[in-house]
Every structure is written in C-alpha cells, then in structure tokens.
Design an enzyme around this catalytic site. Structure first.
Site, short mmCIF file in Angstrom:
data_model
loop_
_atom_site.label_atom_id
_atom_site.label_comp_id
_atom_site.label_asym_id
_atom_site.label_seq_id
_atom_site.Cartn_x
_atom_site.Cartn_y
_atom_site.Cartn_z
N GLU A 271 -52.72 -50.48 60.51
CA GLU A 271 -52.81 -49.74 61.73
C GLU A 271 -53.65 -49.33 63.05
O GLU A 271 -53.66 -49.49 64.14
CB GLU A 271 -52.24 -48.18 62.26
CG GLU A 271 -53.65 -47.34 61.76
CD GLU A 271 -53.44 -46.64 60.44
OE1 GLU A 271 -53.05 -47.41 59.21
OE2 GLU A 271 -54.42 -46.26 59.63
N GLU A 305 -46.72 -47.72 60.88
CA GLU A 305 -48.13 -48.43 61.26
C GLU A 305 -47.59 -48.18 63.01
O GLU A 305 -48.80 -47.93 63.88
CB GLU A 305 -48.82 -49.66 60.84
CG GLU A 305 -48.37 -49.90 59.61
CD GLU A 305 -49.46 -49.59 59.20
OE1 GLU A 305 -50.17 -49.19 59.91
OE2 GLU A 305 -49.22 -49.54 57.25
N GLU A 327 -52.03 -39.45 57.31
CA GLU A 327 -51.12 -40.21 56.16
C GLU A 327 -49.30 -39.23 55.58
O GLU A 327 -47.74 -40.00 56.01
CB GLU A 327 -51.43 -40.67 55.19
CG GLU A 327 -52.86 -41.80 55.35
CD GLU A 327 -52.07 -43.38 56.06
OE1 GLU A 327 -50.98 -43.12 56.00
OE2 GLU A 327 -53.32 -43.99 56.96
N1 PHE Z 1 -53.93 -47.34 56.85
C1 PHE Z 1 -52.88 -48.13 56.48
C2 PHE Z 1 -51.26 -46.99 56.40
O1 PHE Z 1 -50.91 -45.68 55.61
C3 PHE Z 1 -53.14 -47.95 54.83
C4 PHE Z 1 -54.29 -48.78 54.66
C5 PHE Z 1 -55.64 -48.42 54.07
C6 PHE Z 1 -54.37 -50.01 54.88
C7 PHE Z 1 -56.60 -48.77 53.77
C8 PHE Z 1 -55.25 -50.64 54.09
C9 PHE Z 1 -56.50 -50.26 53.69
O2 PHE Z 1 -50.51 -47.66 57.31
ZN ZN Z 2 -50.46 -45.28 57.31
#
Ligand code: PHE
Ligand code: ZN
Length: 881
Positions: A271, A305, A327
C-alpha cells in the site's frame, strides 16, 4: 543487536526515538549493479534527550560511501558500523542538524525482494516491514514520520518511467542519455511506505472525481501489450474509492494514484502512499487467463491496498506489534466491500472456510500468537492469518457489540482523533469506548490471548414452565498461552428456532446480558434462562459466525438437519450442514482406520439433494454446500494421531456415495445451468459456473465419464471452466489419456504466461497419492519453474505441501524431507518466502506416530544447517519448541 539467535524484540521495551526526521531528500542514481543513494535527513533531537546522545540508524547489507553532519564529513571515529546499522556518536550540540549519507547498493544481487531490487529488468522497491534499511541508513521504524522528496535519475531508454510517492514536481533529460524525475509527497509517512519504481511499462489511465471535487488521475502500469488486462483492476479501484467515501467517509488525498504490477513479489501487494505495488497476478485479468476466483481476489486486494490509504497510511502503527491495527481493520473493510459488491452470505461462508483452513490451525499449533503479539524475533513472520484474519474478526466483533451506529461513530472518532498519528491498539479501543460508552476492557483480551476459545453448550426445555435453558461454558486451550487464561467477552448471535422454522419470542431472560440477538458471554459459565418460550426450540448459535470460536453443542443429527433446512440465517444453515457432514466424515475416517465399511448417512445426502435442486437458492451457495469440509479441515477436527490416507479415503467414499445418489439431479443441473455468454465476471455468473463445475466433478466421480470433463475442457471459453475441468481430470483421473492431453494442451497454450502456468503447476502438485512427490520434483526441473520467483514456488511447492495431504504426508516421510530441502535451498535466495513455506509443517505433532517421527527428524536436520536465516530459524525453533 539482533544478529545473535534467540534475541527477541519485546512490546514492553518500546520507547520513542531520541531523534525525529522532519524531512528527507533522497536521490537515486540508478544502475543495475551500483545504485548510489544520497539521503539528506533533517534531524531533530527529541525534547528531553541529552545533547550528543548517540544516534543509531538501521542498515542492512549497505555499502557506506560517505557520511556528513552539517556538511562536514565524519571521520571514522565519529561513527561505528555494525551488521545492523550505524551508530553516530559525534553530533553537534544543536537540537537540529542535517545528515548526509551516501550508500551504494546492488539491486541485481538482491534476491530477497526487500529494499531495491530488479524484476523483469525494471527497478522496484519493497520496504514493509524493514526493507528501507536495505536502501539507506535510516530510523526504519513506523513511528518516524517524515516528508519525502525523491529525485530519481536513470537511463532514458531502459527506464523511461521514473515513479515515486506523491506528485511529480519536476522532470527532464540529462547528458549521457539519462533523465530524471522529482517526486514530492506532502503527507508525512514512515519509511515502510516509501516506494520507487523505474522501468519500462505500459499504462492504463482513468480519472476519479472525489466527493469534494478533487480530480484524481488513476494510472495502472503493466507490461506493454497487457494494458487491456488491467481493466478489471481499474474498475475495482474506482468502485473502492467510491465505496470508501460512501461507507467510511474516506476520501483520497493526492492528485494521482498509481498501481504498478510486477512479477517478482513476496506478498500480494503493498500500500505505498500513492504508489501501490502489486504482485501482477492480482492486477491482470481477462476471461482467457483469469478464473472467477482471480477476479474476486483482484477486486478484494485492489480495495484492500486502496483502503490502507486511511487505515495504515494516514493513521499508521506506532510499532510492528500494532500490525493488526492496520491489517485487521483493513481486511475487515475489504471483506465488507466484497460483501457489498457480491453476495454477503456467500462471502461470509468463504471467509469462515478460510479462517478454519488457515487461522484455526495456526492458533492451535506451535506458531500460535496473539492478534497483537508481544514478542518477535523476525517481524516478517508475523504477517499471519492471525494478525490479518483473526484481526478482522475482532473488528467485526466490535461492531456486533456496539452496533452499526456505534461502530460508525467510533470509526469517525478514530479518523478525526488519530489522523497523522502512529497509533496503538489502545488508541483504537479507546475510540470505541469514548464514542459509545461501552466498557471494552474484557473484550480487549482478544488482542492478547492466543488460541481459539471453545464454547461447550447444553440446552434444556422445561415444557411445564415454558422455560428454555442454555448452559454455556467457555474455555481456552492454547499451546503457547502461559500463565493465567482470563475469560473472554464473546458475542454470540443466536435465535430460538421453532418447529416451523421461525424464531420464537421469549418474555424474559436471566443469566447473561442479551441485547437484541446477541448473548454476551463473559463468565466462565453461564446458565441462561429464557422465559415464556411457547414451544421447544432448536437453538441456532453463532449466526453469521459472530465470534471466531469453536463450539461443541450437544445436539442430535436431526437437530443439525433441521437447522440446515430451516434456520433463517444463511450462514447458520451452511454451518449446520457442515457440522452434519463433519460428523459423518470423522466417523467414516474412523471406520476406514478400523477396517470397517464406510456408511454415508441418508439424511446428509437427502439434504444435499434438496439444496442442489432448490432453485430459489443462489447457485454459489449451492456450490459451497456441495463441497464437503476439506481433508485439512477434517484433520484439524480430529486433532491428533492423524492419518491423512484414511481421511482421504473416507472423504472420497462419502463423496462417491453422494454423487451416485444424486446423479440424475446432478446431470440435469449440469445440463440446465447456462452461464451468460459472452463471459462476464460478475458474482452471479461466477456462482453459476461454480455450481456447474462442481456438479461436473461429482458426475465424473459417479460415472467415471472422463470424456465429459475432457469436453468441458475443450469447449471452455474462459479460464474458470478450463481450470476447473483440468483439475477434475487431473485429480480424479490422473492416469487417463484425456488428462495427459489436456495438461499438454494447456501447457502449450500458456507456456509464455507464467501466471497461468502457476495453475498448471498447482493442479498437478495436488494430484493425490504416493506418486505426487516424484511429479513435483520433475516439475521443479521444468523450464517454466524458477526458485527465484515466489509465485512459482508457492504454486508448486506450496500447493504440494498445503493442498496435497496424501502426497505430502507420504508414509515414508519423503515429502517432509523434500520440503525441508526445498526450504534450505530457498533460504539462500529468499528467506521470507522460505520461512513461509516451512510453516506447512507446523502441525507435525498431530500426525500419527510414524509420520510425526519422520517430520520431526526432517525439521531437526534443517535446523542443524549452518547458515540459516533468522526468518527460517525463528519458524523452526518455534515449531520444534
Ligand atoms: N502490507 C501489505 C498488505 O497487507 C502486505 C505486505 C507486507 C506486503 C509485507 C509486502 C511486505 O497489504
Ligand atoms: Zn494490508
């Protein structure tokens, strides 16, 4: 620091940083092997921090070229380098100063796909959680928010596109065939949200007008020629932006929103502010190459995202222990979005299936951890189903407890109070308390106690007094909970279902707080009396799966059958049916193990038959009902001394019986269902396809008519039908000529499309039986396979170890040795993906003795390997503890 093994980071050790970074200017001079990064940091010593307090910046695999404080180069005794960073001890007395740091990095050698790396010749970054420190020395922690300006310089021919966060403020050409672009992001952000992409891609463009009138440019970057395949992603993005305004009042806050699709990516997507980076399998879709599930995933992940822009970016996390703050909430939001776009009950059933398939086993095994963990040695290993999916369930329970209106007020307050903050779970809970007056102290235990709570239920109807009693006892067993287990606050949605299927009224209730249709379980034991219940009810509990718990109700098959037919909650109907099926499947497994013949219950078959024929029900719902609990799910319910072969045999026989009993109706349904032509990926058509393809599988089971599946395959005008038919052929008739032919046709057609070839790998990896391992080993040598690409590894090795119970758990233990060797091999390339791969063995203790001994040996031998990453070591140590 953290290089020794066994050193953990603790939540209780959190301390604000001594220094802040008000502003950062980054300059990238891109080169495949030698990229130079110049970082100018406007530093500020925090109030109350002593003059000259050492400044410790994170760094990982960096080459330091130079470092200067206030434009004066630091001599070597002014700083100390270690494997984890740099400690600067000669600092000026003033509370503000600038640091200029030049580092050299090699993006081509970066196979971990964290930091700046190359993918298909392009340059791309991934910084969450701790990747920014692989680009430059920095305070790489999420509570350091800074305003970024980024200048990128690269070769005009090979990297015509130079992208970063925010708005492009300048660009131009330079000498030597190079050019540059400058990007400024006005929103202060933590380093994990930084992104850079430089390369050569095509673009699909659109626009979105926000409700306050901001005109936003939308750009999705994909490989040249694939632009039309980004249309569904674009459509999903526009719907997400609109939905977030309407439902959460969240509006986009920059003039441009970009998505870049890349083929090498450790996760699903990221994101980064204004510049999301996506695993291309969650962007590219057309009927030829994407299944209905792919379309649904794209819609959900694009939304996820995008929703992070508020829940994650505008309000970020104070530290990585708070990961579920962004999350759990964002998953909850993307679930609600998909439920609104599609069928809510079908979506809910799919969520619960996912939860049971991934989160429940995690919570029951050695890798269990609270939704908000209190310690970690490698944060990458905490992007788990518990943090994401259970975290989302917790948000859903907040809503159940405070109600729709209360939830809305709480979220409004959260956005208002914490915009621009790096927040904590306590902050989030406080918003619910302040906005609604609810006392959520006990409820907040959901963030702290690992394990899946269990509810034991007994009921009794006192005819003479018209009183219905429910006894509920909660308990929590977890392999990792140490110390006291406190009773939790569990919201249980319920109904007293009368003989006609309607919910019965009652005149009063004692023994627990009951608000509307929710029982608030708070004590270890409740005896709840409903007065004035005119008829004997059947209790329907946990409607909509109102809490992520297991439940042991004392009830007869006939009551489950009744609920499966009559409960007015669609989820609860499916749940009753699944429980009924689960009982059968467990009994059948037991029968297989003791050499008895498997008997399937006529009641289950009759209900399935009714559902199959009931055209008032959504096709997608009917399809879900026809897919019995999975082998993994049965194994989890059995819990110990598991023999995967027995489960497979039992389940197959029950399915065979059902298919034979229902054959005529299956055939009629198959012939009659007619998905719209040309292909549309909407939920209704997808539901029709899923029911039709489900009936195909059952018909082939009953008749052995491989020809029918082969025809379905060759007549397919979309990937859903093609892939479903191929999987019926491969899984049910692996040795048939038709299967070999279909596999080869598929390969020849999609050899140049890696995302589609992943389906080819996955389907073959899941062919049951002892020969699977040799097949997988063979496939790993195929031209289309690569150990360096996470999608390939997940498709082949991941599908084999997670989705092929009999093949992977081969009685001679060869599957375990293979996975451990594969993990070791991958660990040298990409530790993060390797660590995830080996979690497939987390439930090894539940296997029958011979298998668990083999698994144990294989795991121990992997752990004894000399050069293990912290990622894999952490998983192994916890798995074996
Ligand atoms: N933050 C991202 C998501 O949940 C996941 C992610 C974590 C991507 C670590 C890459 C590395 O949308
Ligand atoms: Zn996420």
């Amino acid at each position: 620091m953290r290089t020794q093994t066994g050193t953990a980071i603790l939540l209780e050790d959190y301390r604000p940083s001594d220094y802040q970074i008000d502003k950062v200017d980054l300059d990238f001079s891109l080169d495949a092997q030698e990229t130079l990064v110049t970082s100018i940091l406007s530093m500020r010593r925090a109030e109350g921090v002593a003059e000259g307090a050492p400044l410790v910046l994170h760094g990982d695999e960096l080459e330091l070229v130079s470092i200067a404080v206030n434009d004066t180069a630091l001599s070597e005794d002014g700083y100390e380098l270690s494997a984890d960073g740099i400690s600067i001890n000669k600092l000026p007395a003033s509370d503000v100063f600038t640091l200029k740091i030049v580092t050299k990095i090699n993006p081509t050698a970066n196979k971990k796909l964290m930091g700046l790396y190359r993918t298909s010749g392009n340059f791309c970054t991934q910084c969450e959680a701790e990747g920014f420190r692989r680009i430059t020395y920095y305070l790489d922690r999420p509570d350091i928010l800074s305003v970024f300006t980024v200048r990128i310089e690269g070769d005009s021919k090979t990297v015509p596109l130079l992208l970063s966060n925010g708005n492009c403020t300048d660009k131009g050409s330079l000498e030597n065939g190079r050019h540059f672009a400058v990007w400024h992001d006005p929103h202060p952000k933590p380093a994990y949200l930084f992104a850079l992409f430089a390369g050569d891609l095509g673009v699909l463009k659109d626009r979105f007008k926000t409700r306050s009138g901001r005109d936003v440019a939308l750009e999705i970057y994909v490989e040249h020629g694939k632009e039309p395949r980004a249309a569904y992603a674009m459509d999903s993005l526009i719907r997400s932006m609109k939905w977030d305004e309407e439902v959460y009042g969240c509006e986009y806050d920059l003039d441009i929103f970009m998505i870049v699709a890349v083929s090498d990516f450790n996760m699903g997507a990221m994101e980064n502010k204004g510049l999301n980076v996506f695993n291309d399998k969650y962007v590219l879709a057309d009927p030829e190459t994407a299944t209905d599930q792919d379309y649904a995933n794209i819609e959900a992940i694009i939304a996820h995202e995008y929703f992070h822009n508020w829940t994650g970016n505008r309000i970020t996390c104070r530290d990585w222990f708070q990961l579920c703050l962004k999350e759990g909430l964002t998953v909850y939001r993307d679930h609600s979005f998909s439920a609104d776009m599609r069928s809510a009950p079908v979506k809910r059933i799919a969520e619960v299936r996912g939860l049971r398939a991934h989160q429940f086993p995690e919570d029951a095994g050695p890798l269990a951890h609270p939704v908000r963990p209190r310690r970690y040695s490698e944060i990458n290993n905490f992007y788990t189903s518990t943090v994401y999916e259970k975290g989302s369930e917790v948000v859903g329970m907040f809503k159940t407890i405070v109600g729709e209106e209360g939830y809305k007020r709480a979220l409004d307050l959260y956005f208002e109070r914490h915009d621009g903050d790096a927040a904590t779970i306590e902050d989030f809970i406080k918003c619910f308390e302040d906005a609604t007056g609810a006392d959520l102290k006990q409820f907040s235990l959901w963030y702290d106690q690992a394990g899946t709570p269990n509810l034991a239920i007994e009921t009794n109807y006192d005819e003479a007094h018209k009183r219905f009693t429910i006894n509920i006892a909660q308990s929590l067993k977890s392999s990792v909970v140490t110390g006291n287990v406190e009773p939790m606050h569990i919201p249980v949605r319920f109904g007293l279902v009368g003989p006609q299927g309607n919910d019965l009224a009652y005149s009063g209730v004692t023994g627990a707080d009951v608000t509307g249709d929710v029982i608030h379980v708070r004590e270890p034991k409740h005896s709840i009396h409903f007065e004035g219940v005119e008829q004997a009810p059947v209790i329907s509990l946990l409607r909509g799966f109102s809490a992520p718990v297991t439940i042991i109700p004392e009830r007869a098959d006939s009551e489950l059958a009744f609920l499966a037919r009559h409960d007015n909650d669609e989820f609860a109907r499916w749940e009753a049916l699944s429980s009924l099926a689960m009982r059968q499947l467990r009994q059948a497994t037991h029968d297989v193990e003791s050499g008895k013949a498997v008997k399937s219950s006529p009641e289950l078959t009759t209900i399935l038959h009714e559902i199959l024929s009931d055209e008032t029900l959504e096709p997608a719902y009917r399809a879900l009902c026809l897919s019995l609990p999975s082998e993994a799910n049965i194994a989890r319910e059995i819990g110990s001394d598991i023999n995967p072969d027995a489960i497979y045999t039992a389940r197959s026989q029950i399915l065979d019986d059902i298919a034979k009993e229902c054959l005529a109706t299956l055939q009629a349904t198959y012939d009659k269902l007619n998905p719209a032509k040309p292909f549309v990926p909407d939920a209704t058509s997808a539901g029709i396809r899923s029911l039709r393809n489900r009936t195909l599988g059952l018909i082939v089971r009953a008749t052995g008519d491989v020809e029918l599946a082969a025809k379905h395959f060759s007549n397919a005008d979309n990937m859903t039908d093609r892939a479903d038919a191929l999987s019926v052929l491969a899984l049910q008739a692996p040795d048939a000529e038709e299967t070999a032919l279909a596999l080869e046709t598929f390969r020849a057609r999609y050899a140049d499309n890696p995302i589609v070839m992943d389906k080819w790998f996955a389907i073959q990896a899941m062919i049951p039986g002892g020969g699977a391992l040799e097949r997988v080993e063979q496939l790993s040598k195929s031209e289309s396979f690569s150990w360096e690409n996470p999608n390939r590894v997940r498709a082949l090795i991941g599908s084999f170890s997670v989705g092929n119970a009999t093949g992977f758990n081969r009685a001679d233990g060869a599957g375990y040795r293979f996975l451990c060797n594969a993990t070791a091999r991958l660990d040298d390339i990409n530790p993060q993906v390797a660590a995830r791969l080996i979690t497939a063995m987390r439930s090894w203790r539940n296997l029958e003795k011979k298998r668990s001994d083999f698994a144990h040996e294989a795991l121990k031998s992997l752990l004894s390997k000399e050069k293990l990453s912290r990622d894999v070591r952490d998983i192994l140590e916890r798995t074996l503890a």
